[in-house]
Design a protein around this motif. Structure first.
Motif, PDB file in Angstrom:
ATOM      1  N   GLN A  41      16.630 -35.399 -22.038  1.00  0.00           N
ATOM      2  CA  GLN A  41      16.269 -36.192 -20.354  1.00  0.00           C
ATOM      3  C   GLN A  41      14.474 -36.779 -20.098  1.00  0.00           C
ATOM      4  OE1 GLN A  41      17.778 -33.732 -17.950  1.00  0.00           O
ATOM      5  NE2 GLN A  41      20.017 -33.912 -19.381  1.00  0.00           N
ATOM      6  N   GLU A  44      11.476 -35.725 -13.296  1.00  0.00           N
ATOM      7  CA  GLU A  44      11.512 -35.018 -12.357  1.00  0.00           C
ATOM      8  C   GLU A  44      12.974 -34.336 -12.420  1.00  0.00           C
ATOM      9  OE1 GLU A  44       9.189 -34.727  -8.919  1.00  0.00           O
ATOM     10  OE2 GLU A  44       8.890 -36.869  -9.114  1.00  0.00           O
ATOM     11  N   GLY A  45      13.218 -33.317 -13.016  1.00  0.00           N
ATOM     12  CA  GLY A  45      14.128 -32.387 -13.185  1.00  0.00           C
ATOM     13  C   GLY A  45      14.297 -31.781 -13.593  1.00  0.00           C
ATOM     14  N   ALA A  46      14.210 -33.050 -15.227  1.00  0.00           N
ATOM     15  CA  ALA A  46      14.730 -32.767 -16.797  1.00  0.00           C
ATOM     16  C   ALA A  46      14.828 -31.410 -17.050  1.00  0.00           C
ATOM     17  CB  ALA A  46      13.769 -33.847 -17.855  1.00  0.00           C
ATOM     18  N   LYS A  47      16.126 -31.478 -18.329  1.00  0.00           N
ATOM     19  CA  LYS A  47      16.462 -30.279 -18.761  1.00  0.00           C
ATOM     20  C   LYS A  47      16.617 -30.114 -20.489  1.00  0.00           C
ATOM     21  CE  LYS A  47      19.084 -28.015 -15.230  1.00  0.00           C
ATOM     22  NZ  LYS A  47      17.438 -28.084 -14.157  1.00  0.00           N
ATOM     23  N   VAL A  53      13.209 -32.270 -23.942  1.00  0.00           N
ATOM     24  CA  VAL A  53      12.410 -32.665 -22.267  1.00  0.00           C
ATOM     25  C   VAL A  53      11.595 -33.795 -23.392  1.00  0.00           C
ATOM     26  CG1 VAL A  53      11.601 -32.673 -20.199  1.00  0.00           C
ATOM     27  CG2 VAL A  53      13.409 -30.907 -20.191  1.00  0.00           C
ATOM     28  N   ASN A  55       9.341 -35.264 -21.144  1.00  0.00           N
ATOM     29  CA  ASN A  55       8.669 -35.746 -20.639  1.00  0.00           C
ATOM     30  C   ASN A  55       6.496 -35.157 -21.265  1.00  0.00           C
ATOM     31  OD1 ASN A  55       9.839 -35.625 -18.115  1.00  0.00           O
ATOM     32  ND2 ASN A  55       9.905 -34.291 -17.837  1.00  0.00           N
ATOM     33  N   THR A 126       4.835 -32.984 -16.257  1.00  0.00           N
ATOM     34  CA  THR A 126       5.899 -31.819 -15.429  1.00  0.00           C
ATOM     35  C   THR A 126       7.060 -33.542 -14.938  1.00  0.00           C
ATOM     36  OG1 THR A 126       4.422 -32.823 -13.724  1.00  0.00           O
ATOM     37  CG2 THR A 126       3.860 -31.148 -14.179  1.00  0.00           C
ATOM     38  N   GLY A 127       6.535 -34.249 -15.192  1.00  0.00           N
ATOM     39  CA  GLY A 127       8.503 -35.744 -15.313  1.00  0.00           C
ATOM     40  C   GLY A 127       7.683 -36.412 -13.955  1.00  0.00           C
ATOM     41  N   LYS A 128       6.299 -36.237 -13.762  1.00  0.00           N
ATOM     42  CA  LYS A 128       6.188 -37.319 -12.324  1.00  0.00           C
ATOM     43  C   LYS A 128       5.547 -38.549 -13.510  1.00  0.00           C
ATOM     44  CE  LYS A 128       4.458 -33.667  -9.189  1.00  0.00           C
ATOM     45  NZ  LYS A 128       5.983 -33.103  -8.742  1.00  0.00           N
TER      46      LYS A 128
END
Length: 131
Positions: A41, A44-47, A53, A55, A126-128
């Motif tokens: 994933q 944002e919110g990836a796990k 992840v 990111n 952070t996934g941004k």
């Protein structure tokens, strides 16, 4: 005497036009990433899933994403995911890191790898997504 200089300059321009470096296309890379979604994933919110992840993966030391249970081979690889290392790895993960848990045949097409890199590089740790 200006002609040899001009010829050399034209030769350099011609060579740069056929350079192996290709433009990276993040939109095309997102399509390549659909293969990766089975295990990874991003955003944002990836796990963590089957794989960690992704990111901020470019620039991150291998085997260090918080909360993911990496193989000893990956943790002990001493790799940092820069573009060159990622290119080698994604072409044949088990050749680059023998003993990795990643069971994947690899992406062999250099243009698809360029595009995948462009897609991955959009996401910070952070996934941004960069605008």
């Amino acid at each position: 005497m200006r002609f040899p200089v001009l010829s050399a300059a034209l030769a350099l321009v011609a060579l740069s036009a056929v350079s192996p470096a290709q433009a990276q296309d993040a939109t095309a890379g997102e399509k390549v990433f659909t293969q990766c979604k089975a295990c990874h994933q991003i955003g944002e919110g990836a796990k963590n899933a089957v794989g960690p992840v992704l990111n901020g993966v470019i620039g991150r030391p291998a085997g260090t994403y918080e909360g993911y249970n990496y193989s000893p081979a990956n943790k002990d690889s001493h790799l940092t995911w820069d573009e060159a290392t990622f290119r080698d790895y994604i072409k044949d993960p088990r050749a680059k890191v023998p003993g990795t848990k990643m069971i994947y045949a690899g992406v062999k097409d250099d243009k698809k790898i360029d595009d995948l890199l462009a897609y991955l590089k959009q996401f910070d740790a952070t996934g941004k997504k960069a605008q």
